[in-house]
Design a protein around this motif. Structure first.
Motif, PDB file in Angstrom:
ATOM      1  N   ILE A 147       0.871  -1.175   0.000  1.00  0.00           N
ATOM      2  CA  ILE A 147       0.000   0.000   0.000  1.00  0.00           C
ATOM      3  C   ILE A 147       0.904   1.220   0.000  1.00  0.00           C
ATOM      4  O   ILE A 147       1.756   1.380   0.889  1.00  0.00           O
ATOM      5  N   PHE A 148       0.729   2.088  -0.983  1.00  0.00           N
ATOM      6  CA  PHE A 148       1.665   3.175  -1.203  1.00  0.00           C
ATOM      7  C   PHE A 148       0.882   4.465  -1.415  1.00  0.00           C
ATOM      8  O   PHE A 148       0.136   4.598  -2.387  1.00  0.00           O
ATOM      9  N   PHE A 149       1.012   5.405  -0.501  1.00  0.00           N
ATOM     10  CA  PHE A 149       0.455   6.744  -0.659  1.00  0.00           C
ATOM     11  C   PHE A 149       1.619   7.654  -1.073  1.00  0.00           C
ATOM     12  O   PHE A 149       2.602   7.772  -0.337  1.00  0.00           O
ATOM     13  N   ALA A 150       1.505   8.320  -2.225  1.00  0.00           N
ATOM     14  CA  ALA A 150       2.639   9.117  -2.686  1.00  0.00           C
ATOM     15  C   ALA A 150       2.185  10.258  -3.576  1.00  0.00           C
ATOM     16  O   ALA A 150       1.105  10.215  -4.175  1.00  0.00           O
ATOM     17  N   GLY A 151       3.047  11.270  -3.691  1.00  0.00           N
ATOM     18  CA  GLY A 151       2.804  12.398  -4.580  1.00  0.00           C
ATOM     19  C   GLY A 151       3.582  12.241  -5.863  1.00  0.00           C
ATOM     20  O   GLY A 151       3.997  11.141  -6.229  1.00  0.00           O
ATOM     21  N   ASN A 152       3.780  13.355  -6.562  1.00  0.00           N
ATOM     22  CA  ASN A 152       4.559  13.312  -7.791  1.00  0.00           C
ATOM     23  C   ASN A 152       6.017  13.008  -7.493  1.00  0.00           C
ATOM     24  O   ASN A 152       6.536  13.320  -6.424  1.00  0.00           O
TER      25      ASN A 152
ATOM     26  N   GLY B   5       1.426  18.073  -1.351  1.00  0.00           N
ATOM     27  CA  GLY B   5       0.275  17.214  -1.170  1.00  0.00           C
ATOM     28  C   GLY B   5       0.513  16.239  -0.044  1.00  0.00           C
ATOM     29  O   GLY B   5       1.569  16.199   0.581  1.00  0.00           O
ATOM     30  N   GLY B   6      -0.493  15.458   0.267  1.00  0.00           N
ATOM     31  CA  GLY B   6      -0.365  14.491   1.341  1.00  0.00           C
ATOM     32  C   GLY B   6      -1.715  13.949   1.736  1.00  0.00           C
ATOM     33  O   GLY B   6      -2.663  13.967   0.948  1.00  0.00           O
ATOM     34  N   THR B   7      -1.812  13.455   2.952  1.00  0.00           N
ATOM     35  CA  THR B   7      -3.015  12.774   3.411  1.00  0.00           C
ATOM     36  C   THR B   7      -3.528  13.390   4.707  1.00  0.00           C
ATOM     37  O   THR B   7      -2.770  13.952   5.500  1.00  0.00           O
ATOM     38  N   LYS B   8      -4.835  13.249   4.897  1.00  0.00           N
ATOM     39  CA  LYS B   8      -5.484  13.728   6.113  1.00  0.00           C
ATOM     40  C   LYS B   8      -6.618  12.762   6.450  1.00  0.00           C
ATOM     41  O   LYS B   8      -7.437  12.426   5.586  1.00  0.00           O
TER      42      LYS B   8
END
Length: 642
Positions: free
Chosen positions: A527-532, A538-541
């Protein structure tokens, strides 16, 4: 005096009510009529079983709301436009074929092995003895339209706004103008998640100049689509050079018969209509038990209409429709409006989409959808609109994504089996489920508003481009957020980088909950949360990653912004913890460390009988869930009404 006026008013009102009741009764007669393509007659028939009509359109025009048309076996070459509330169903045990083709019988020799006939209507496909012929192309196609092994090596370069140059690297040496007017399809550059397409404006030797090209070539920001790759030329008479090919142009149809013989004695059919039924603007129409050959169904702005227990083959033909920015694929079964349903049907083989939805509260359930998007421009199931349900479908064998969604709110994508994706494309084109929601809008508009992606099985990705590519089983792109992703299984054979990829790409995304998934067959992160990659923000909340189990060890759960709540996941899980992972059975064994160790989450892994939920996609001892359709492949017309 007032009493008399009142009495007259009451009498008049009563008559109006009676007329309305009578009118309603008349418009909903609930009568059964019959159509027989072989024995029926539209002039002398009355629709009875003894005197059936010949055509479906005659039935549609003659029946009222609530009536049913029982269709006897035969071939129906027409586009049917029904009235509201009508039902069309195949007679029990009988094969009913609705087709967009017409018979072609007069032929002249054009050259040694090529024959021609005058045909003013545009032709979309050709069949000889029921066998599908290939649209003329260079190099010639093999047995599989999703195999690029027969394509030629090419080089594509930008030539200014709206133009591009192509070189064929295999020694092609054509006369000047030889390919003019045809089309080039190519996959070029480092990351071809979309095709390069253009109309050939000039040609000579091994070079083409393209106009009407896709933005992927002409936009300098997308330079990754330039460079070396593979491609072919299609839809040109000079490419008609092999048995089993055809071409139509200047009101003339040309074919190179499979047996090289004059086709006069053969059953030759040319598709000249796109739609078998047109339900646009209609309400409460049902179609059941019909085989659609080279014909589709349109439900534009329809409501409460149903397709059930039917078969669609070659319903999505080749198109080269340029919209100013790129090319549009044929939508397949095209559904908009509200509360429509496509269920229990087989949908296979074609250049465009299988089913395209742009309406609301549509249900796509228990269908087998395969071998589509030969043009690389579409997906087997394409979704737009609100509150749509994509349930229990089997999707397999496609050039790119299995289920593709955008401009959606609150979708439910559940219990689907998706495999053999990414036959031709990379990156998002290899994805099982891909959603880029309102990607031209501000971040707060990109929410799925609680969309659910759950209980899906995403199997082997069959791309030949593993060394180049990225790939994902589930992909929320460019700031898409507001989703519950749980109880999915990925088993992609080591041919993708990330099992679940959340690409926030300069946006702060929120309310993404990734829980209780079993993730296998990826080669980088589960599971990978990433930007450019270029460092955009950017990011997560308010995002969560929990109760997942995954194959690899070492930071396999990762949020580049470090803001997601990542807890209670397992990695480095071994195959012996599952019942039979080689056969795709990822239920837990009794001794698995994932048993009884999950954090309880109401509606995701709770309630359970013992009050102790398990990690991963399955609860030990519970009745295991199954993904995919009850239809197991091309039914060979066995889905006729019983």
């Amino acid at each position: 005096m007032k009493s008399r006026i009142a009495s007259k008013f009451i009498l008049l009102f009563s008559l109006v009510v009676l007329l309305l009741v009578f009118s309603t009764y008349k418009s909903s007669s609930n009568t059964t009529f019959y159509v027989d393509a072989r024995l029926g007659n539209d002039v002398s028939g009355n629709g009875s079983i003894a005197r059936p009509w010949k055509t479906l359109q005659k039935a549609a025009e003659s029946m009222e709301k609530g009536d049913t048309c029982v269709i006897k076996k035969g071939v129906y070459r027409e586009t049917v436009v029904p009235k509201d509330g009508q039902t069309f169903v195949a007679a029990p045990g009988e094969k009913v074929v609705v087709t967009g083709t017409e018979l072609v019988s007069t032929w002249f020799r054009h050259s040694d092995n090529i024959f021609r006939t005058s045909l003013p209507k545009k032709v979309y496909a050709v069949f000889v003895q029921g066998n599908y012929l290939s649209l003329a192309r260079y190099p010639n196609v093999g047995d599989d339209y999703l195999d690029s092994g027969t394509w030629s090596a090419t080089q594509v370069n930008n030539n200014g706004k709206g133009r591009a140059n192509v070189r064929f690297l295999n020694g092609m040496n054509a006369l000047s103008g030889f390919w003019d007017g045809g089309y080039f399809f190519g996959l070029n550059g480092n990351n071809f998640y979309a095709p390069n397409i253009g109309k050939i404006a000039s040609s000579g030797g091994n070079k083409l100049t393209l106009t009407e090209i896709t933005d992927t070539i002409s936009n300098p920001a997308w330079h990754e689509f330039e460079g070396s790759g593979r491609g072919y030329i299609i839809n040109h008479l000079n490419a008609l050079d092999a048995p089993g090919e055809w071409y139509w142009g200047n009101s003339t149809l040309y074919i190179y018969p499979p047996d090289k013989q004059m086709p006069t004695s053969k059953l030759v059919e040319a598709q000249v209509r796109l739609w078998g039924f047109d339900l646009s603007q209609r309400r409460n129409v049902t179609i059941k038990g019909i085989v659609f050959q080279a014909a589709s169904v349109r439900m534009e702005n329809a409501s409460d209409c149903t397709i059930d227990n039917s078969i669609f083959r070659y319903h999505s033909p080749f198109q080269a429709n340029f919209n100013g920015r790129g090319y549009e694929a044929f939508p397949g079964i095209s559904v908009s409006g509200s509360n429509n349903t496509v269920k229990n049907s087989y949908i296979g083989h074609g250049w465009g989409a299988g089913i395209s939805i742009s309406g609301h509260r549509t249900t796509i359930e228990n269908n087998f959808v395969e071998d589509l998007s030969w043009s690389t421009l579409a997906a087997p199931i394409t979704i737009g609109g609100n509150d749509n349900k994509i349930l229990k479908n089997t999707v397999r064998k496609t050039s790119g994504t299995g289920i593709h969604a955008g401009s959606v709110r609150r979708p439910q994508i559940a219990y689907n089996s998706i495999s053999d994706t990414g036959r031709l494309l990379l990156d998002s084109g290899q994805t099982g489920i891909y959603i880029c929601n309102f990607c031209d809008r501000p971040t707060d508009k990109r929410t799925l508003e609680g969309g659910v992606i759950a209980y899906n099985y995403i199997g082997l990705v069959n791309t030949p481009f593993v060394d180049n590519g990225k790939g994902m089983a589930i992909y929320l792109d460019d700031g898409t957020h507001g989703a519950y992703i749980h109880r999915n299984v990925t088993n992609t054979g080591g041919r993708i980088n990330w099992a679940i990829f959340i690409h926030y790409n300069g946006h702060v995304v929120k309310d993404i909950f990734v829980d209780s998934n079993t993730l296998w067959g990826y080669d980088n992160k589960a599971i990978f949360f990433a930007g450019n990659w270029d460092g955009k923000g950017g990011g997560t909340k308010n995002c969560r990653i929990s109760n997942n189990i995954a194959q690899l060890s070492g930071s396999t759960y990762y949020d580049k912004s470090s803001a997601a709540a990542i807890s209670n996941n397992r990695e480095g899980v071994v195959s012996s913890e599952f019942v039979n992972p080689m056969a795709g059975d990822f239920r837990l064994r009794s001794d698995s460390p994932s048993r009884d160790t999950a954090v309880p989450l109401l509606g995701i892994n709770m309630p359970v009988l013992d009050g102790k939920p398990d990690m991963g996609a399955y609860e030990y001892g519970a009745f295991g869930w199954f993904a995919g359709s009850s239809i197991k492949g091309d039914p060979q017309d066995s889905l006729i009404e019983r």
